[in-house]
Design an enzyme around this catalytic site. Structure first.
Site, PDB file in Angstrom:
ATOM      1  N   GLY A   1       0.851  -1.193   0.000  1.00  0.00           N
ATOM      2  CA  GLY A   1       0.000   0.000   0.000  1.00  0.00           C
ATOM      3  C   GLY A   1       0.879   1.232   0.000  1.00  0.00           C
ATOM      4  N   ARG A   2       0.420   2.274   0.708  1.00  0.00           N
ATOM      5  CA  ARG A   2       1.170   3.540   0.721  1.00  0.00           C
ATOM      6  C   ARG A   2       2.569   3.345   1.310  1.00  0.00           C
ATOM      7  NH1 ARG A   2      -4.367   5.367   2.174  1.00  0.00           N
ATOM      8  NH2 ARG A   2      -3.910   4.040   3.955  1.00  0.00           N
ATOM      9  N   ILE A   3       2.645   2.747   2.520  1.00  0.00           N
ATOM     10  CA  ILE A   3       3.945   2.645   3.190  1.00  0.00           C
ATOM     11  C   ILE A   3       4.819   1.594   2.494  1.00  0.00           C
ATOM     12  CG2 ILE A   3       5.136   2.185   5.375  1.00  0.00           C
ATOM     13  CD1 ILE A   3       2.538   3.196   6.803  1.00  0.00           C
TER      14      ILE A   3
ATOM     15  N   THR B   1       6.861  -2.849  10.866  1.00  0.00           N
ATOM     16  CA  THR B   1       6.432  -1.531  11.347  1.00  0.00           C
ATOM     17  C   THR B   1       4.914  -1.401  11.211  1.00  0.00           C
ATOM     18  OG1 THR B   1       6.815  -0.595   9.161  1.00  0.00           O
ATOM     19  CG2 THR B   1       8.594  -0.316  10.768  1.00  0.00           C
ATOM     20  N   SER B   2       4.210  -2.545  11.062  1.00  0.00           N
ATOM     21  CA  SER B   2       2.751  -2.433  10.866  1.00  0.00           C
ATOM     22  C   SER B   2       2.024  -2.567  12.201  1.00  0.00           C
ATOM     23  CB  SER B   2       2.273  -3.447   9.828  1.00  0.00           C
ATOM     24  OG  SER B   2       2.604  -4.762  10.218  1.00  0.00           O
ATOM     25  N   ARG B   3       1.683  -3.793  12.593  1.00  0.00           N
ATOM     26  CA  ARG B   3       1.081  -4.014  13.907  1.00  0.00           C
ATOM     27  C   ARG B   3       1.635  -5.323  14.455  1.00  0.00           C
ATOM     28  NH1 ARG B   3      -0.047   0.606  13.940  1.00  0.00           N
ATOM     29  NH2 ARG B   3      -2.077   1.599  14.079  1.00  0.00           N
TER      30      ARG B   3
ATOM     31  N   GLU C   1       1.669  -4.951  23.121  1.00  0.00           N
ATOM     32  CA  GLU C   1       2.311  -3.687  23.510  1.00  0.00           C
ATOM     33  C   GLU C   1       1.740  -3.140  24.799  1.00  0.00           C
ATOM     34  OE1 GLU C   1       2.581  -0.655  20.453  1.00  0.00           O
ATOM     35  OE2 GLU C   1       2.982  -2.207  18.995  1.00  0.00           O
TER      36      GLU C   1
ATOM     37  N   HIS D   1       7.393   1.660  18.989  1.00  0.00           N
ATOM     38  CA  HIS D   1       6.262   2.113  18.159  1.00  0.00           C
ATOM     39  C   HIS D   1       6.402   3.597  17.803  1.00  0.00           C
ATOM     40  CE1 HIS D   1       1.840   1.080  17.034  1.00  0.00           C
ATOM     41  NE2 HIS D   1       2.370   1.950  16.175  1.00  0.00           N
TER      42      HIS D   1
ATOM     43  N   GLY E   1       7.119   4.677  14.566  1.00  0.00           N
ATOM     44  CA  GLY E   1       7.111   4.784  13.108  1.00  0.00           C
ATOM     45  C   GLY E   1       6.795   6.186  12.603  1.00  0.00           C
TER      46      GLY E   1
HETATM   47  P1  NAD Z   1      -2.515   0.886   3.060  1.00  0.00           P
HETATM   48  O1  NAD Z   1      -3.973   0.624   3.251  1.00  0.00           O
HETATM   49  O2  NAD Z   1      -2.103   1.934   2.071  1.00  0.00           O
HETATM   50  O3  NAD Z   1      -1.759  -0.480   2.670  1.00  0.00           O
HETATM   51  C1  NAD Z   1      -2.085  -1.728   3.184  1.00  0.00           C
HETATM   52  C2  NAD Z   1      -1.868  -2.756   2.094  1.00  0.00           C
HETATM   53  O4  NAD Z   1      -2.113  -4.054   2.652  1.00  0.00           O
HETATM   54  C3  NAD Z   1      -2.836  -2.612   0.903  1.00  0.00           C
HETATM   55  O5  NAD Z   1      -2.128  -2.627  -0.309  1.00  0.00           O
HETATM   56  C4  NAD Z   1      -3.776  -3.808   1.034  1.00  0.00           C
HETATM   57  O6  NAD Z   1      -4.249  -4.290  -0.206  1.00  0.00           O
HETATM   58  C5  NAD Z   1      -2.855  -4.815   1.719  1.00  0.00           C
HETATM   59  N1  NAD Z   1      -3.590  -5.873   2.421  1.00  0.00           N
HETATM   60  C6  NAD Z   1      -4.722  -5.747   3.166  1.00  0.00           C
HETATM   61  N2  NAD Z   1      -5.087  -6.942   3.665  1.00  0.00           N
HETATM   62  C7  NAD Z   1      -4.176  -7.834   3.219  1.00  0.00           C
HETATM   63  C8  NAD Z   1      -4.011  -9.242   3.387  1.00  0.00           C
HETATM   64  N3  NAD Z   1      -4.897  -9.953   4.103  1.00  0.00           N
HETATM   65  N4  NAD Z   1      -2.955  -9.837   2.781  1.00  0.00           N
HETATM   66  C9  NAD Z   1      -2.094  -9.115   2.013  1.00  0.00           C
HETATM   67  N5  NAD Z   1      -2.206  -7.791   1.826  1.00  0.00           N
HETATM   68  C10 NAD Z   1      -3.221  -7.156   2.414  1.00  0.00           C
HETATM   69  O7  NAD Z   1      -1.956   1.239   4.507  1.00  0.00           O
HETATM   70  P2  NAD Z   1      -0.625   2.049   4.872  1.00  0.00           P
HETATM   71  O8  NAD Z   1      -0.925   3.495   4.997  1.00  0.00           O
HETATM   72  O9  NAD Z   1       0.462   1.605   3.971  1.00  0.00           O
HETATM   73  O10 NAD Z   1      -0.382   1.487   6.365  1.00  0.00           O
HETATM   74  C11 NAD Z   1      -0.119   0.113   6.601  1.00  0.00           C
HETATM   75  C12 NAD Z   1      -0.170  -0.218   8.073  1.00  0.00           C
HETATM   76  O11 NAD Z   1       0.954   0.355   8.720  1.00  0.00           O
HETATM   77  C13 NAD Z   1      -1.358   0.392   8.828  1.00  0.00           C
HETATM   78  O12 NAD Z   1      -2.502  -0.421   8.751  1.00  0.00           O
HETATM   79  C14 NAD Z   1      -0.848   0.504  10.251  1.00  0.00           C
HETATM   80  O13 NAD Z   1      -1.266  -0.598  11.011  1.00  0.00           O
HETATM   81  C15 NAD Z   1       0.655   0.486  10.099  1.00  0.00           C
HETATM   82  N6  NAD Z   1       1.277   1.740  10.588  1.00  0.00           N
HETATM   83  C16 NAD Z   1       2.206   1.671  11.600  1.00  0.00           C
HETATM   84  C17 NAD Z   1       2.808   2.816  12.046  1.00  0.00           C
HETATM   85  C18 NAD Z   1       3.855   2.789  13.127  1.00  0.00           C
HETATM   86  O14 NAD Z   1       3.971   3.751  13.872  1.00  0.00           O
HETATM   87  N7  NAD Z   1       4.651   1.752  13.223  1.00  0.00           N
HETATM   88  C19 NAD Z   1       2.463   4.060  11.496  1.00  0.00           C
HETATM   89  C20 NAD Z   1       1.536   4.087  10.463  1.00  0.00           C
HETATM   90  C21 NAD Z   1       0.958   2.925  10.009  1.00  0.00           C
END
Ligand code: NAD
Length: 326
Positions: free
Chosen positions: A160-162, A241-243, A272, A290, A292
């Site tokens: 996705g975005r990140i 860095t996701s969850r 956490e 945490h 990020g």
């Molecule tokens: P996003 O929605 O742009 O990207 C998520 C991607 O995951 C999408 O491309 C989606 O198609 C894919 N996806 C969803 N379900 C899936 C599955 N079951 N299997 C495979 N792929 C799947 O989100 P983003 O803005 O890139 O953020 C991603 C995650 O990063 C957030 O959900 C958040 O939990 C985490 N995050 C963490 C921090 C931190 O401080 N560490 C900060 C921001 C975001």
């Protein structure tokens, strides 16, 4: 707007930029003065009668909380892109709008993912401790050997975005080969970055570095467990860095202890702020608390975006970044 000021409760101190916007909009914004996650009973009391809540990822937003606020509650603006702390069905049933802060934190999180990757591969925290403790007695040919990123294979889970921002840095900065796994393919991305789509087992098998960027939803809980770790190369690094709950943390500790993978870089944890037993004693794991999105620029931008979402919704307009159940 009526003479009655809309009430907004902000569950913890955030950068002033957002609070200023709420006040300029004529709202009565009150910020929790408690320096910590508000205990549940206090949170339930504080939200009573408010029209909007600016919540953090550490606040559980469910039916009990929404009902404690009352039927006038129109929006919960989460100060995060992930919304796994919010029960979206409970909100929909009460016509409460949910918003998040996508986009504004992408670059900061991508940079931290990269920092973790480099720190794990080049053993930076371990080297830092070694040097501070006076163990550095002079240059040595076999001291603190690590791995290079240059030309290696990076596997992105969740493009996705990140995930895309991490891939961009890897491709242009380190000439890495990009492979990715997602629920959907992105052919435009594949062409631009000469990237290849893989099923999860194929990605785990081929990647030298794996960076996780999927949201936490029921389908992604323990996406990486004992069996998945077994498929990874012995020389590979796992970055998250996701969850936290996306990785079975006990299985990861076991794999690191047995050196079944080379290392890990973690910003998030399964329970956490607790760490699984043994994790903190492993030099091959680089751990951040945490952070990020923890840059001055990003946290201010998140505060502004959350405030703008509240301003739009309380003025009867559409939110800028609404969250819908996937
Ligand atoms: P996003 O929605 O742009 O990207 C998520 C991607 O995951 C999408 O491309 C989606 O198609 C894919 N996806 C969803 N379900 C899936 C599955 N079951 N299997 C495979 N792929 C799947 O989100 P983003 O803005 O890139 O953020 C991603 C995650 O990063 C957030 O959900 C958040 O939990 C985490 N995050 C963490 C921090 C931190 O401080 N560490 C900060 C921001 C975001």
């Amino acid at each position: 707007m009526s003479d009655q000021k809309f009430k907004v409760f902000v569950t913890r101190k955030i950068p002033d930029t957002g609070i200023k916007l709420l006040k300029q909009a004529g709202f009565q914004a009150s910020v929790s003065s408690f320096d910590g996650v508000l205990p549940r009973p206090d949170l339930l009391k504080k939200v009573k009668g408010v029209d909007a809540i600016l919540s953090l990822l550490t606040d559980k937003m469910d039916a009990e909380l929404m009902d404690a606020a009352g039927p006038q509650l129109k929006i919960i603006a989460n100060y995060a892109v992930g919304t796994d702390n919010i029960n979206l069905d409970d909100a929909a049933a009460r016509n409460i709008t949910i918003t998040n802060t996508p986009g504004v934190l992408t670059e900061a999180v991508a940079e931290l993912a990269f920092a973790l990757m480099m720190s794990a591969a080049r053993r930076i925290p371990e080297s830092d401790q070694f040097t501070r403790k006076g163990k550095y007695k002079g240059w040595a040919p076999m001291m603190m050997l690590g791995s290079e990123l240059h030309h290696k294979i990076l596997g992105i889970i969740g493009l996705g975005r990140i995930g895309s921002a991490v891939a961009e840095r890897a491709f242009f900065g380190f000439k890495m080969k990009i492979i990715y796994y997602d629920v959907k393919r992105n052919e435009e991305f594949e062409q631009k970055f000469q990237a290849e789509y893989r099923g999860l087992p194929g990605l785990l098998r081929d990647a030298d570095f794996i960076s996780i960027h999927v949201p936490l939803i029921p389908e992604t809980k323990h996406l990486i467990g004992k069996n998945e770790l077994k498929i990874m190369k012995k020389t590979a690094y796992l970055i998250n860095t996701s969850r936290g709950p996306i990785i079975d943390e006990a299985a990861l500790v076991d794999a690191l202890k047995k050196k079944r993978i080379a290392g890990a870089g973690l910003d998030v944890y399964e329970n956490e702020p607790k760490l699984s037993p043994g994790l903190k004693d492993l030099p091959s794991a680089v751990l951040t608390p945490h952070t990020g999105s923890a840059t001055i620029e990003t946290r201010s931008a998140m505060a502004e975006l959350a405030a703008k979402n509240i301003i739009e919704v309380l003025n009867g307009r559409a939110p800028l970044t609404p969250v819908k159940k996937p």
